[in-house]
Design an enzyme around this catalytic site. Structure first.
Site, PDB file in Angstrom:
ATOM      1  N   LYS A  67       6.422  -7.764  -6.432  1.00 59.39           N
ATOM      2  CA  LYS A  67       5.941  -7.029  -5.262  1.00 59.39           C
ATOM      3  C   LYS A  67       4.536  -6.534  -5.503  1.00 59.39           C
ATOM      4  CE  LYS A  67       6.622  -4.699  -1.379  1.00 59.39           C
ATOM      5  NZ  LYS A  67       5.365  -5.369  -0.919  1.00 59.39           N
ATOM      6  N   LYS A  91       4.121   0.460 -11.745  1.00 60.61           N
ATOM      7  CA  LYS A  91       4.390   1.372 -10.616  1.00 60.61           C
ATOM      8  C   LYS A  91       5.858   1.279 -10.189  1.00 60.61           C
ATOM      9  CE  LYS A  91      -0.159   0.889  -8.473  1.00 60.61           C
ATOM     10  NZ  LYS A  91      -0.968   0.782  -7.262  1.00 60.61           N
ATOM     11  N   LYS A 103       0.611  -9.501  -7.559  1.00 63.12           N
ATOM     12  CA  LYS A 103      -0.628  -9.143  -6.872  1.00 63.12           C
ATOM     13  C   LYS A 103      -1.354 -10.407  -6.458  1.00 63.12           C
ATOM     14  CE  LYS A 103      -3.122  -5.352  -6.057  1.00 63.12           C
ATOM     15  NZ  LYS A 103      -2.537  -4.008  -5.985  1.00 63.12           N
ATOM     16  N   THR A 187       0.257   6.009   0.684  1.00 61.11           N
ATOM     17  CA  THR A 187      -0.489   6.167  -0.561  1.00 61.11           C
ATOM     18  C   THR A 187      -1.053   7.584  -0.635  1.00 61.11           C
ATOM     19  OG1 THR A 187      -1.032   3.829  -0.469  1.00 61.11           O
ATOM     20  CG2 THR A 187      -2.290   5.147  -2.026  1.00 61.11           C
ATOM     21  N   ASN A 218      -8.383   3.849   3.363  1.00 61.47           N
ATOM     22  CA  ASN A 218      -7.005   4.216   3.720  1.00 61.47           C
ATOM     23  C   ASN A 218      -6.506   5.388   2.864  1.00 61.47           C
ATOM     24  OD1 ASN A 218      -3.884   3.755   3.017  1.00 61.47           O
ATOM     25  ND2 ASN A 218      -4.258   3.204   5.136  1.00 61.47           N
ATOM     26  N   SER A 345       6.667   0.713   0.962  1.00 60.94           N
ATOM     27  CA  SER A 345       6.846  -0.730   1.164  1.00 60.94           C
ATOM     28  C   SER A 345       8.293  -1.126   0.849  1.00 60.94           C
ATOM     29  CB  SER A 345       5.913  -1.530   0.253  1.00 60.94           C
ATOM     30  OG  SER A 345       4.672  -1.719   0.864  1.00 60.94           O
TER      31      SER A 345
HETATM   32  N1  GLU Z   1      -1.467  -2.496  -2.713  1.00 58.92           N
HETATM   33  C1  GLU Z   1      -0.675  -1.334  -2.924  1.00 58.92           C
HETATM   34  C2  GLU Z   1      -0.629  -1.005  -4.410  1.00 58.92           C
HETATM   35  O1  GLU Z   1      -1.474  -1.410  -5.151  1.00 58.92           O
HETATM   36  C3  GLU Z   1       0.689  -1.444  -2.288  1.00 58.92           C
HETATM   37  C4  GLU Z   1       1.547  -2.563  -2.769  1.00 58.92           C
HETATM   38  C5  GLU Z   1       2.820  -2.715  -1.940  1.00 58.92           C
HETATM   39  O2  GLU Z   1       2.994  -1.984  -0.974  1.00 58.92           O
HETATM   40  O3  GLU Z   1       3.603  -3.614  -2.298  1.00 58.92           O
HETATM   41  O4  GLU Z   1       0.200  -0.271  -4.865  1.00 58.92           O
END
Ligand code: GLU
Length: 411
Positions: A67, A91, A103, A187, A218, A345
């Site tokens: 993810k 994370k 990613k 976030t 954002n 998410s």
């Molecule tokens: N791009 C965001 C991050 O770096 C969200 C990733 C997501 O929602 O999967 O955490």
């Protein structure tokens, strides 16, 4: 200065050692399991065809599907995407989500592209990576310079390819296409909760706090709003062009109204200072919410804040972390502070899978619990092992991937 991938690997190594894992586990987790590079031909508005390069990296799928977001940026490169996918595993480990990290990124500058060109690029990317992604394989999301419209095009392309509606393929969608309440602000909400927790550890009060936020996109934009509404004094903000500082506090609502869709607002003012100068100004809490490598050995000793909360990915170098540690500045690391986005998410994906949707209130409550618990676990770990919050976060974050890889018999 060590690059992002190298410094991530060195902290993972220390974290696994502290947890008692063998070097084999480090060898497995130091790099993504899979990364593909794709070339995407896009018909531009002037009739020419431009070939874009994109990546998708999947760090480890022992815990579950991978993810993480997709960024559109001129400086995207393979090593950065790899490091960012590893951070997503961390994370998800910290917040205890049933995912590994992934990613993606495309080398492009969306600020100079039309709507039509962006749509064709987004759809081309999905076609190029479609074999290795999916609701139970790898679930993309927004990241730097991508938004809910881009997620909508990507979801539509994927659904067309598979010939069935697949909202669970991607998160950060518009609400009407199965997006979640509270995803857009998630976030910044996560960062806010981390600030509240950090402040209480330092025995301070949010209402008396002066805050500098680097970045007005954002994360930075919503955070400025939440802080302003909570009665804190936002004394500094910045965008890619420059920064504004006022020791009496800035009028955040006014600035938010005037910023463009890329978070730019300082170009409307003449009294701007540089991003570098902003970081060294008087404040209690500093929130780097823009890009990586902003706090380095060159300026770490000049930071005035007693709390640094990293809303961006990798804003403080590994060397600068040591300087902040020595100065007893409480640093809330990126992989904890910015985990609110992926947490909501996950809620979005769960709602897509069950076809039943929650209210904003429910999402906020669930998010708060996840971030408060994560902060607490990491704080306790840092006290118990006498390590800084960053190493503690890596220890908590990498543990699930290591345990799952071990149970699956990989190591
Ligand atoms: N791009 C965001 C991050 O770096 C969200 C990733 C997501 O929602 O999967 O955490």
């Amino acid at each position: 200065m060590m690059d992002l991938l190298r410094s991530t690997q060195s902290i993972i190594k220390s974290a696994l050692q502290k947890l008692g894992y063998s070097n084999d586990m480090y060898e497995l987790l130091k790099e993504p399991l899979r990364i593909i590079t794709v070339r995407i031909p896009v018909r531009m508005d002037d009739g020419t065809v431009k070939i874009f390069t994109g990546y998708r990296s999947q760090h480890n799928d022992a815990v579950g599907p991978t993810k993480g977001g997709v960024r559109f940026h001129p400086e995207v490169n393979e090593d950065e995407v790899k490091a960012l996918s590893i951070w997503m595993s961390l994370k998800c480990g910290i917040t205890d989500l049933p995912y590994g990290g992934g990613k993606g990124g495309i080398i492009c500058d969306p600020r100079n592209m039309s709507f039509g060109e962006l749509e064709r690029l987004s759809r081309g990317y999905v076609r190029a990576i479609s074999q290795i992604v999916g609701p139970t394989k790898d679930i993309p999301a927004p990241d730097v310079y991508t938004n809910s419209q881009i997620m909508a095009w990507m979801m539509d392309e994927y659904s067309r390819l598979r010939e069935f509606d697949s909202p669970g393929f991607i998160t950060g969608k518009p609400i009407v296409l199965g997006g979640s309440q509270g995803r857009e602000t998630a976030t910044a909400r996560g960062v806010t909760i981390c600030i509240e927790e950090a402040i209480s550890k330092k025995g301070m009060n949010l209402k008396d706090a002066r805050i500098i936020i680097q970045g007005f996109g954002n994360a930075g934009g919503f955070l400025a709003k939440f802080m302003y509404d909570a009665g804190a004094k936002v004394v500094g903000i910045s965008d890619a062009h420059g920064a504004l500082y006022d020791s009496d506090g800035l009028d955040i609502n006014y600035l938010l109204e005037r910023r463009d869709s890329f978070g730019t607002v300082t170009n409307l003012f003449t009294n701007i200072i540089s991003n570098k100068e902003l970081l060294e100004k008087e404040c209690d809490i500093l929130v780097p919410a823009a890009i990586s490598n902003q706090i380095t050995v060159e300026n770490a000793h000049l930071i005035k804040a007693s709390i640094v909360v990293e809303a961006a990915n990798g804003p403080t170098t590994i060397e600068a972390t040591k300087v902040l540690d020595k100065r007893e500045i409480l640093l809330v690391p990126d992989i904890l502070a910015s985990a609110g986005g992926v947490t909501v998410s996950y809620f979005e994906w769960v709602q897509n899978n069950q076809g039943y949707y929650w209210s904003e209130d429910e999402i906020d409550k669930k998010l708060r619990k996840v971030i408060v618990d994560s902060f607490d676990t990491i704080y306790q770990t840092s006290q118990k092992h006498k390590v800084n919050m960053r190493l503690a976060a890596y220890m908590v974050g990498i543990r699930k991937s290591a345990e799952a890889s071990h149970f699956r018999g990989w190591i």
